[in-house]
Design a protein around this motif. Sequence first.
Motif, PDB file in Angstrom:
ATOM      1  N   THR A  64       0.854  -1.186   0.000  1.00 60.52           N
ATOM      2  CA  THR A  64       0.000   0.000   0.000  1.00 60.52           C
ATOM      3  C   THR A  64       0.888   1.233   0.000  1.00 60.52           C
ATOM      4  O   THR A  64       1.771   1.359   0.852  1.00 60.52           O
ATOM      5  CB  THR A  64      -0.917   0.017   1.242  1.00 60.52           C
ATOM      6  N   VAL A  65       0.670   2.090  -0.967  1.00 59.25           N
ATOM      7  CA  VAL A  65       1.447   3.333  -1.050  1.00 59.25           C
ATOM      8  C   VAL A  65       0.499   4.499  -0.812  1.00 59.25           C
ATOM      9  O   VAL A  65      -0.460   4.696  -1.555  1.00 59.25           O
ATOM     10  CB  VAL A  65       2.123   3.493  -2.428  1.00 59.25           C
ATOM     11  N   GLU A  66       0.771   5.249   0.225  1.00 57.25           N
ATOM     12  CA  GLU A  66       0.010   6.464   0.524  1.00 57.25           C
ATOM     13  C   GLU A  66       0.831   7.675   0.106  1.00 57.25           C
ATOM     14  O   GLU A  66       2.056   7.686   0.285  1.00 57.25           O
ATOM     15  CB  GLU A  66      -0.188   6.624   2.023  1.00 57.25           C
ATOM     16  N   TYR A  67       0.155   8.701  -0.334  1.00 51.41           N
ATOM     17  CA  TYR A  67       0.883   9.963  -0.556  1.00 51.41           C
ATOM     18  C   TYR A  67      -0.028  11.129  -0.197  1.00 51.41           C
ATOM     19  O   TYR A  67      -1.258  11.047  -0.293  1.00 51.41           O
ATOM     20  CB  TYR A  67       1.393  10.071  -2.000  1.00 51.41           C
ATOM     21  N   SER A  68       0.605  12.203   0.206  1.00 55.78           N
ATOM     22  CA  SER A  68      -0.147  13.404   0.553  1.00 55.78           C
ATOM     23  C   SER A  68      -0.660  14.054  -0.722  1.00 55.78           C
ATOM     24  O   SER A  68       0.011  14.054  -1.763  1.00 55.78           O
ATOM     25  CB  SER A  68       0.739  14.366   1.339  1.00 55.78           C
ATOM     26  N   ALA A  69      -1.868  14.623  -0.623  1.00 54.36           N
ATOM     27  CA  ALA A  69      -2.557  15.116  -1.816  1.00 54.36           C
ATOM     28  C   ALA A  69      -1.821  16.274  -2.493  1.00 54.36           C
ATOM     29  O   ALA A  69      -2.065  16.551  -3.674  1.00 54.36           O
ATOM     30  CB  ALA A  69      -3.982  15.540  -1.455  1.00 54.36           C
ATOM     31  N   ASN A  70      -0.912  16.919  -1.769  1.00 49.35           N
ATOM     32  CA  ASN A  70      -0.175  18.012  -2.407  1.00 49.35           C
ATOM     33  C   ASN A  70       0.905  17.505  -3.364  1.00 49.35           C
ATOM     34  O   ASN A  70       1.618  18.308  -3.967  1.00 49.35           O
ATOM     35  CB  ASN A  70       0.415  18.967  -1.349  1.00 49.35           C
ATOM     36  N   LEU A  71       1.034  16.207  -3.495  1.00 49.76           N
ATOM     37  CA  LEU A  71       1.931  15.625  -4.502  1.00 49.76           C
ATOM     38  C   LEU A  71       1.178  15.226  -5.774  1.00 49.76           C
ATOM     39  O   LEU A  71       1.766  14.726  -6.724  1.00 49.76           O
ATOM     40  CB  LEU A  71       2.666  14.409  -3.928  1.00 49.76           C
ATOM     41  N   ALA A  72      -0.124  15.445  -5.793  1.00 51.09           N
ATOM     42  CA  ALA A  72      -0.903  15.095  -6.991  1.00 51.09           C
ATOM     43  C   ALA A  72      -0.581  16.097  -8.111  1.00 51.09           C
ATOM     44  O   ALA A  72      -0.295  17.261  -7.824  1.00 51.09           O
ATOM     45  CB  ALA A  72      -2.389  15.120  -6.659  1.00 51.09           C
ATOM     46  N   PRO A  73      -0.626  15.703  -9.380  1.00 52.54           N
ATOM     47  CA  PRO A  73      -0.945  14.343  -9.813  1.00 52.54           C
ATOM     48  C   PRO A  73       0.255  13.409  -9.683  1.00 52.54           C
ATOM     49  O   PRO A  73       1.337  13.702 -10.162  1.00 52.54           O
ATOM     50  CB  PRO A  73      -1.310  14.538 -11.288  1.00 52.54           C
ATOM     51  N   PHE A  74       0.043  12.301  -9.009  1.00 53.88           N
ATOM     52  CA  PHE A  74       1.065  11.271  -8.838  1.00 53.88           C
ATOM     53  C   PHE A  74       0.903  10.272  -9.988  1.00 53.88           C
ATOM     54  O   PHE A  74      -0.213   9.846 -10.270  1.00 53.88           O
ATOM     55  CB  PHE A  74       0.841  10.567  -7.504  1.00 53.88           C
ATOM     56  N   PRO A  75       1.978   9.898 -10.644  1.00 51.05           N
ATOM     57  CA  PRO A  75       1.851   8.941 -11.755  1.00 51.05           C
ATOM     58  C   PRO A  75       1.593   7.527 -11.256  1.00 51.05           C
ATOM     59  O   PRO A  75       2.459   6.655 -11.335  1.00 51.05           O
ATOM     60  CB  PRO A  75       3.191   9.063 -12.473  1.00 51.05           C
TER      61      PRO A  75
END
Lengths: 119, 119, 119
Positions: free
Chosen positions: B5-16
């Motif tokens: 499971t990979v989580e990322y903070s929304a301020n890194l969107a758009p994430f490829p």
Amino acid sequence: MPHLTVEYSANLAPFPERKALGELNEALCASPEVQTEADLKTRFVCQSSFAVGTESGPRGFVHAQLRLLAGRTPEAKQDLAERVATVLRRRTPKPEGMLVQLSVEIVDMDRPSYIKERL
Amino acid sequence: MPHLTVEYSANLAPFPERKALGELNEALCASPEVQTEADLKTRFVCQSSFAVGTESGPRGFVHAQLRLLAGRTPEAKQDLAERVATVLRRRTPKPEGMLVQLSVEIVDMDRPSYIKERL
Amino acid sequence: MPHLTVEYSANLAPFPERKALGELNEALCASPEVQTEADLKTRFVCQSSFAVGTESGPRGFVHAQLRLLAGRTPEAKQDLAERVATVLRRRTPKPEGMLVQLSVEIVDMDRPSYIKERL
């Protein structure tokens, strides 16, 4: 390195996430166990599909999971859990007539295989 | 059986996510620890409600958790974590002026009680 | 205190979450390991960004994670996992031509640092 995830049932919305995020991070970073404030990552997740137990009647929950590298003493873990609970007790909405449960869990993360870096 | 499971903070969107999903699964399935490619299940989760530390300024994070049945050597776990990190280092957006942190965690799953089957 | 989280890949939607929530909670609360029915909190999470393995073709998954305070016997854990699996085997959609995998994981939670209370 600590990772804090707070889930709550959607029937507790609106949850004051912004205020709670700030207070949780202040409370945890004030602990001697958190050496670098920027290491602490906290997120809120609203769960919209849930069930509490088997009986009817309005029920909600808030559950926090704090993941830390292994090696803390039991006392340190209890202190960290209590810091989280203190904020959530204050900030969690308590709708009239609803049974609202709070829980806090501390998880040890495997230290030798953990990777952490700044990109 | 591995679950990533990979989580990322929304301020890194758009994430490829699409590209990263493919590369993560290729990297992990190339490990001798993953015997059946179809066993690996990977998901991306974008976290929109988050806070990193207590100081202001733009901060983001990407955190991967890989769950495997217990019994791997420490070296095997480190290798698996590094495979995940290699892909995420390359694919994670690094917005100008933002502190972006990457972390990878390996978790042992309880083997005797684990159930896995095809429906 | 048990926390059950069931994730499924979005290509299995519509998943009969409401029915499964009721049946999962009934099945688990019927276990002698769950002493207070209201303690069990179950949630469903639909994962829309995912990849199973590296080969092409339609693939889906449902994965359940049950977290309990440490101290259960291996037999008790296996029984709990089987209770969850029994419901999910019946309720998980099996789209024609899709490889659908089911998994159930039991996790021990650290008992001394766990906090649980009613607000």
